[in-house]
Design a protein around this motif. Structure first.
Motif, short mmCIF file in Angstrom:
data_model
loop_
_atom_site.label_atom_id
_atom_site.label_comp_id
_atom_site.label_asym_id
_atom_site.label_seq_id
_atom_site.Cartn_x
_atom_site.Cartn_y
_atom_site.Cartn_z
N GLY A 150 0.82 -1.20 0.00
CA GLY A 150 0.00 0.00 0.00
C GLY A 150 0.85 1.25 0.00
N ASP A 151 0.34 2.27 0.63
CA ASP A 151 0.99 3.58 0.67
C ASP A 151 2.05 3.55 1.77
OD1 ASP A 151 1.58 6.15 0.13
OD2 ASP A 151 -0.17 6.99 1.16
N ALA A 152 3.01 2.65 1.62
CA ALA A 152 3.98 2.40 2.68
C ALA A 152 5.25 3.21 2.44
CB ALA A 152 4.31 0.91 2.75
N VAL A 153 6.03 3.31 3.50
CA VAL A 153 7.34 3.94 3.40
C VAL A 153 8.18 3.13 2.42
CG1 VAL A 153 8.36 2.58 5.29
CG2 VAL A 153 9.25 4.85 4.78
N ASP A 154 9.09 3.81 1.74
CA ASP A 154 10.08 3.17 0.88
C ASP A 154 11.03 2.37 1.77
OD1 ASP A 154 12.03 2.49 -0.92
OD2 ASP A 154 12.78 4.54 -1.19
N PRO A 155 11.13 1.04 1.58
CA PRO A 155 12.05 0.28 2.44
C PRO A 155 13.50 0.74 2.31
CG PRO A 155 11.13 -1.12 0.68
CD PRO A 155 10.41 0.18 0.62
N TYR A 156 13.80 1.47 1.23
CA TYR A 156 15.17 1.94 1.00
C TYR A 156 15.38 3.36 1.52
CZ TYR A 156 14.94 -2.17 -1.92
OH TYR A 156 14.76 -3.46 -2.37
N ASN A 157 14.38 3.92 2.18
CA ASN A 157 14.52 5.18 2.91
C ASN A 157 15.66 5.04 3.92
OD1 ASN A 157 13.94 6.49 5.61
ND2 ASN A 157 12.47 7.60 4.37
N GLY A 158 16.51 6.06 4.01
CA GLY A 158 17.70 5.96 4.84
C GLY A 158 17.39 5.62 6.29
N LYS A 159 16.35 6.23 6.83
CA LYS A 159 16.02 5.97 8.23
C LYS A 159 15.56 4.52 8.41
CE LYS A 159 13.83 8.09 12.18
NZ LYS A 159 12.81 9.03 12.69
N CYS A 160 14.83 4.00 7.43
CA CYS A 160 14.37 2.61 7.49
C CYS A 160 15.57 1.66 7.40
CB CYS A 160 13.38 2.35 6.36
SG CYS A 160 12.73 0.66 6.34
N VAL A 161 16.47 1.96 6.47
CA VAL A 161 17.67 1.13 6.31
C VAL A 161 18.45 1.09 7.62
CG1 VAL A 161 19.88 0.89 5.10
CG2 VAL A 161 17.84 1.62 3.83
N ARG A 162 18.62 2.26 8.26
CA ARG A 162 19.39 2.31 9.50
C ARG A 162 18.67 1.58 10.63
NH1 ARG A 162 20.08 7.32 7.46
NH2 ARG A 162 18.69 8.36 8.93
N ALA A 163 17.33 1.80 10.73
CA ALA A 163 16.58 1.13 11.81
C ALA A 163 16.60 -0.38 11.64
CB ALA A 163 15.15 1.65 11.87
N SER A 164 16.74 -0.86 10.40
CA SER A 164 16.74 -2.31 10.18
C SER A 164 18.06 -2.93 10.64
CB SER A 164 16.49 -2.64 8.71
OG SER A 164 17.69 -2.68 7.95
N ALA A 165 19.08 -2.11 10.86
CA ALA A 165 20.37 -2.59 11.39
C ALA A 165 20.93 -3.78 10.61
CB ALA A 165 20.23 -2.94 12.88
N GLY A 166 20.79 -3.73 9.29
CA GLY A 166 21.35 -4.79 8.45
C GLY A 166 20.31 -5.80 7.99
N SER A 167 19.17 -5.86 8.67
CA SER A 167 18.18 -6.90 8.35
C SER A 167 17.54 -6.70 6.98
CB SER A 167 17.11 -6.96 9.44
OG SER A 167 17.67 -7.48 10.64
N LEU A 168 17.55 -5.47 6.47
CA LEU A 168 17.07 -5.25 5.09
C LEU A 168 17.83 -6.15 4.13
CD1 LEU A 168 15.49 -3.57 2.94
CD2 LEU A 168 17.40 -1.97 2.97
#
Lengths: 276, 276
Positions: A150-168
């Protein structure tokens, strides 16, 4: 040959105005990421995971960054000035390393094939910190896929990448414009879809005690502010609430997801343990 | 009488330079909060909880804020300009309401008296968002106290107050300079102290299956960056890890706390359910 190859590279330190740095900097914006299928990962942990995942298209490093992390010197690092690195980074301490990475999300059908025993499905989740934290927690709980729908955040957004701590870089990530279609695909793949909602008629702990969490499961999470829309709640196999034993009105999304995903992981491991 | 009381109040709209607003604004800094024993809570949810808790010393509201939330008109609201409110708020959407609240943390011995069946003990946790989220999750899981120990964030930090989503006003909060003393006090009060650590020798789910979570428990959480120091790990009754089923190296603090606190809450409720 006038110069040693290493010195030659040092002669060509990229600045913030070097076209390749300027082009990479544009990836801080979603539009450029979407158009070019690339994104940025900063700091040694993310860069290490990106290298392992074979996702690195280009690596920018300061001299200090390479000195601190010599393991990256062998890869295709371009030396950049401190200013250039700062222009590419969103945090104050990227430790001299920013990688341009290729996006690697998979088609929804691939993410759900198997199917995985545990999936997190994010519907219209807009907050990148929450989404990245759920990705990290889903990875820790052993989820086989995370779907951004849906209208979700881009998983490649910098903050998302950092919060994933490598799990992306660990968990297959699927994307789909339509959350209802993603739910239908999960059910068609043989997954039980459980919608996490504060107003669910099933209590998570009762469901676990009754053996309702042992099957392959996709947990459906909505945005914290609005929750899940009626249509998606109706499309799920069950609507499940994390019990509130105290006076809090709700949990935040990442905390609720942690409780749901780990309660499922425990139930699935116990169910398998019984047969062994 | 020349003017209607309501009009009279409108004549005295506080600006950002009004001494009472200037004094309240200082509470954005920890030093002033510590010295005066006061803090700020913004937005209708926090203000509502503060009113319920009897913690409000002074309420500032814009005319629009009172129009939107007329339930606060009866309380001691001082009308302020939009600029004055913006000067007191840390978020862009406080909806026209900021309360000056009295701090209400309790002595450690009071927080641990009873003892509560479930306690969260934060040792040297510095991130206000993490600390506030743990407070909210602890409240949801039915914890009877949250203790901020050591070089910890100020529980009255604005970001912590907001992340707690009202739970700061629900759960008794204790503070202590020395985490080791707080652990000793928890054990002396009859609580089993479980240290959450990625390197724990006990697996959380194994411990739960073995009945090790039914007793009154204090969960000890450390800062994400460093974890818990050796001395505190040794002082705990057990060192417990949340199992990592996937490839993530760790969980973030708030997610780990959610899993630990809810696994305890479930075990305690099941243990009580057996006898009923």
């Amino acid at each position: 040959m006038h110069s040693h190859p290493r010195e030659k590279r040092l002669d060509h330190v990229f600045t913030a105005r070097t076209p390749r740095v300027v082009a990479a900097r544009k990836l801080l914006r979603r539009r450029a990421r979407d158009e070019r299928g690339l994104f940025l990962a900063e700091g040694p942990q993310a860069v290490r995971e990106a290298v392992r995942a074979g996702a690195v298209a280009e690596l920018f490093a300061t001299a200090a960054g390479l000195a601190r992390h010599p393991e990256f010197a062998a890869t295709l690092a371009s030396l950049v000035t401190e200013d250039a690195l700062a222009a590419l980074a969103e945090t104050v301490a990227p430790q001299g390393l920013v990688a341009v990475c290729r996006q690697f999300d998979v088609p929804l059908a691939d993410a759900l094939s198997g199917p995985p025993r545990l999936v997190a499905l994010l519907a219209d989740v807009r907050d990148p910190g929450n989404a990245g934290t759920v990705l990290r927690t889903a990875d820790a709980a052993g989820a086989g896929a995370v779907v951004f729908a849906g209208d979700a955040v881009d998983p490649y957004n910098g903050k998302c990448v950092r919060a994933s701590a490598g799990s992306l870089f660990h968990v297959p990530v699927g994307r789909h414009r339509d959350p209802a279609a993603a739910v239908a695909a999960a059910r068609a793949a043989g997954l039980t879809v459980l919608a996490a909602t504060g107003y669910g008629d099933s209590d998570l702990h009762d469901l676990a005690a009754a053996g309702g969490l042992a099957r392959p499961t996709a947990w459906l999470f909505g945005a914290e502010a609005h929750g899940l829309p009626e249509g998606l709640l109706a499309a799920a196999d069950a609507r499940v609430r994390v019990p509130l034993y105290g006076r809090a009105e709700s949990l935040n999304l990442a905390a609720a997801a942690a409780v749901c995903l780990y309660t499922s992981a425990r139930a699935q491991h116990e169910a398998r343990g019984v047969g062994s």
